[in-house]
Design a protein around this motif. Structure first.
Motif, PDB file in Angstrom:
ATOM      1  N   THR A  30      23.797  39.005  35.006  1.00 21.96           N
ATOM      2  CA  THR A  30      23.991  37.745  35.714  1.00 21.96           C
ATOM      3  C   THR A  30      25.101  37.960  36.720  1.00 21.96           C
ATOM      4  OG1 THR A  30      24.163  35.336  35.502  1.00 21.96           O
ATOM      5  CG2 THR A  30      25.664  36.677  34.133  1.00 21.96           C
ATOM      6  N   ASN A  31      25.236  37.066  37.659  1.00 28.19           N
ATOM      7  CA  ASN A  31      26.250  37.262  38.691  1.00 28.19           C
ATOM      8  C   ASN A  31      26.806  35.932  39.169  1.00 28.19           C
ATOM      9  OD1 ASN A  31      23.484  37.145  40.138  1.00 28.19           O
ATOM     10  ND2 ASN A  31      24.989  36.617  41.727  1.00 28.19           N
ATOM     11  N   GLY A  32      27.902  36.021  39.873  1.00 21.57           N
ATOM     12  CA  GLY A  32      28.518  34.828  40.438  1.00 21.57           C
ATOM     13  C   GLY A  32      29.921  35.125  40.909  1.00 21.57           C
ATOM     14  N   CYS A  33      30.588  34.080  41.367  1.00 23.06           N
ATOM     15  CA  CYS A  33      31.973  34.222  41.847  1.00 23.06           C
ATOM     16  C   CYS A  33      32.951  34.187  40.665  1.00 23.06           C
ATOM     17  CB  CYS A  33      32.311  33.098  42.817  1.00 23.06           C
ATOM     18  SG  CYS A  33      31.237  33.053  44.274  1.00 23.06           S
ATOM     19  N   PHE A  34      32.678  33.359  39.676  1.00 25.23           N
ATOM     20  CA  PHE A  34      33.537  33.197  38.493  1.00 25.23           C
ATOM     21  C   PHE A  34      34.995  33.000  38.903  1.00 25.23           C
ATOM     22  CE2 PHE A  34      29.675  34.980  36.863  1.00 25.23           C
ATOM     23  CZ  PHE A  34      29.488  34.313  35.664  1.00 25.23           C
ATOM     24  N   PRO A  77      42.025  36.408  42.956  1.00 25.35           N
ATOM     25  CA  PRO A  77      41.480  37.646  43.537  1.00 25.35           C
ATOM     26  C   PRO A  77      40.530  38.342  42.569  1.00 25.35           C
ATOM     27  CG  PRO A  77      43.752  37.976  42.866  1.00 25.35           C
ATOM     28  CD  PRO A  77      43.451  36.512  42.665  1.00 25.35           C
ATOM     29  N   LEU A  78      39.715  39.226  43.115  1.00 26.96           N
ATOM     30  CA  LEU A  78      38.698  39.928  42.323  1.00 26.96           C
ATOM     31  C   LEU A  78      39.284  40.586  41.081  1.00 26.96           C
ATOM     32  CD1 LEU A  78      35.841  41.009  41.881  1.00 26.96           C
ATOM     33  CD2 LEU A  78      36.449  42.930  43.386  1.00 26.96           C
ATOM     34  N   ALA A  82      37.821  39.696  37.509  1.00 23.47           N
ATOM     35  CA  ALA A  82      37.172  40.752  36.719  1.00 23.47           C
ATOM     36  C   ALA A  82      37.838  40.888  35.347  1.00 23.47           C
ATOM     37  CB  ALA A  82      37.212  42.078  37.471  1.00 23.47           C
ATOM     38  N   ALA A  83      39.161  40.853  35.305  1.00 26.41           N
ATOM     39  CA  ALA A  83      39.867  40.981  34.026  1.00 26.41           C
ATOM     40  C   ALA A  83      39.549  39.808  33.101  1.00 26.41           C
ATOM     41  CB  ALA A  83      41.374  41.076  34.270  1.00 26.41           C
ATOM     42  N   THR A  95      31.183  44.284  36.916  1.00 24.30           N
ATOM     43  CA  THR A  95      31.253  45.079  38.137  1.00 24.30           C
ATOM     44  C   THR A  95      31.263  44.107  39.312  1.00 24.30           C
ATOM     45  OG1 THR A  95      30.320  46.997  39.292  1.00 24.30           O
ATOM     46  CG2 THR A  95      28.743  45.382  38.386  1.00 24.30           C
ATOM     47  N   TRP A  96      31.197  44.606  40.525  1.00 26.01           N
ATOM     48  CA  TRP A  96      31.307  43.715  41.693  1.00 26.01           C
ATOM     49  C   TRP A  96      30.460  44.253  42.831  1.00 26.01           C
ATOM     50  CZ3 TRP A  96      35.209  46.005  39.027  1.00 26.01           C
ATOM     51  CH2 TRP A  96      35.718  47.179  39.550  1.00 26.01           C
TER      52      TRP A  96
END
Length: 163
Positions: A30-34, A77-78, A82-83, A95-96
């Protein structure tokens, strides 16, 4: 599966890891900005994890988020996003991607299942032609990052210390 930091990997590294661990397992993507993780995100991730054995979450890069959501986003920030996402129990890997859509990432990782929010129509889900199945998750009403930002601004205005 290691600590959260070890589960947030660039797509090239993640692809190599998946090649080693995916045998006999169903990989879900799945994906998104989160950006500003909330209960709606957690619901999608828990649902997604239930669709297979390994859950991979693709995050939009900061530049990608700005193009999609506007110049004041992301809030986090990414590296922080991610963390945080990697630390959530349902998530196996993060991942990104820097493009506006995750198509190239999906083509690289070749997940079995693609999970998207119920606000996406089936024919508009990017990557649907790459995976074995697509699952749409019902959204949790009233839970969105945009709504969260609007509530914060409504309560505090431009000053976070306003009472």
């Amino acid at each position: 599966m290691g600590n959260a930091a070890s589960r947030a990997l660039p797509s090239e590294s993640l692809n190599a890891v998946l090649e080693k661990v995916r045998r006999g397992k169903r990989v879900v993507f799945t994906n998104g900005c989160f950006d500003l993780v909330h209960a709606g995100h957690l619901r999608v991730l828990e649902w997604a994890k239930g669709q297979g054995d390994l859950l991979v979450v693709g995050l939009n890069s900061d530049a990608s988020v700005r193009r999609l959501k506007g110049p004041r986003r992301p809030i986090l920030p990414l590296a922080d996003r991610a963390a945080l996402v990697a630390a959530l129990k349902p998530v196996d890997f993060v991942t990104w991607f820097s493009e506006d859509t995750p198509l190239r990432l999906i083509q690289r990782l070749r997940p079995d299942v693609l999970v998207k929010g119920g606000d996406w129509s089936s024919d508009s889900i990017v990557g649907r032609e790459v995976v074995k199945s697509v699952v749409r998750v019902p959204l949790l009403k009233g839970r969105s990052t945009t709504g969260l930002i609007e509530r914060i601004v409504g309560r505090y205005g431009s000053s976070p210390s306003a009472k």
